[in-house]
Every structure is written in structure tokens, then in C-alpha cells.
Design a protein around this motif. Sequence first.
Motif: not given
Length: 128
Positions: A29, A64-69, A71, A100, A102, A105
Amino acid sequence: MEYRIGMIVEGKITGIQSYGAFVTLKDNTQGLIHISECRHGFVDDIHKYLKVNQMVKVRIIDIDEYTQKISLSLRCLEKNSNDLDKLGTKVRCEHKHYWTSRHVDAGFKPISERLNTWITEAMIDMSK
């Protein structure tokens, strides 16, 4: 592995750019240590503090819940939040928190529901 904000994980620096360092965690990851999260104080050149292939222990400060990035921060680990500074006050790791969920939506639905009303109001204002 399921990552959570606040976890301390170990990874390997795989790339360095002027804005931060990319870190590969145990299950391949990717995460990013922004230059501002390298250490307390001003960092003019990230290469002075981090090297490619260096193993680092970092804290997850946002996912980031949507992109899974993910930090990451080294700065948070410089002093434990239980440590005291020279004045005897607690040292805390301050961050902007990005909330954020999950479970939410909504996407663009709230905007699309109001768009016609906004256009109508704008047209009325333009005609005045």
C-alpha cells in the motif's frame, strides 16, 4: 491489512519529490509523507531528512475513503503526546482533520436537487 487513522506503521521510502516522500507499507500500500509532515519547523529540502530505501516508522494522519490515499507523518512521532516541553506543558501533534465517512454516499445528489432552483433564482436576479 486494514489501516486506521492514528496507527503507527513501518514502511520503506520508495520515492522522493519536492513536495514529499512516497512510502510503501507492508502490503504494498502506498502512502505519502508531505514535506510539512517530515519534522517540526521549516523543511527547505526533503532530501536532507529522507533517503530512498530508508525504513521509517510513521503515523497515519488521514485516509481518503474514496481514493484510499494514505497521508503519513514523521512529525507526529518526534515527541510523544505524553511528553512535556521545556515549559512543562503537554506537546500535542496538531493537524488538520479531514472528516470522511465510508457510510455517506451522497455524491452530487444534493447539488443536482438544487440546481434548477439556483438557475431560476439567478435568472430572476439577472432580469432585475
